[in-house]
Design a protein around this motif. Structure first.
Motif: not given
Length: 74
Positions: A23-24, A31-35, A38-40, A66-71
């Motif tokens: 994810v990181v 590549d936020h879509l891939a992140a 991966q988080s799912i 994780v979604k909040r952090l990626v956002t």
């Protein structure tokens, strides 16, 4: 906002037993879509039947944090 991030940190603490590296790395490559993908995969693996909403409360909190952090990275 601070309370939300403190809550995220508390919920994410058990996830450090797992690998968040994928994810990181995706976030670092922007590549936020891939992140998100991966988080799912992180808490549920490749079990498609879990995508029907049968997450337990802990898993839901992990995914939300994780979604909040990626956002935030976006």
């Amino acid at each position: 906002m601070v309370a939300t991030f403190k809550e995220c940190a508390r919920f994410l603490y058990p996830l450090f037993k797992f690998s968040l590296l994928a994810v990181v790395e995706c976030c670092m490559q922007r590549d936020h879509l891939a992140a998100m993908d991966q988080s799912i995969k992180l808490p549920i693996g490749n079990a498609p039947w879990l995508l029907c909403g049968s997450y337990d409360e802990t898993t839901r909190k992990y995914l939300q944090s994780v979604k909040r952090l990626v956002t935030l990275c976006q």
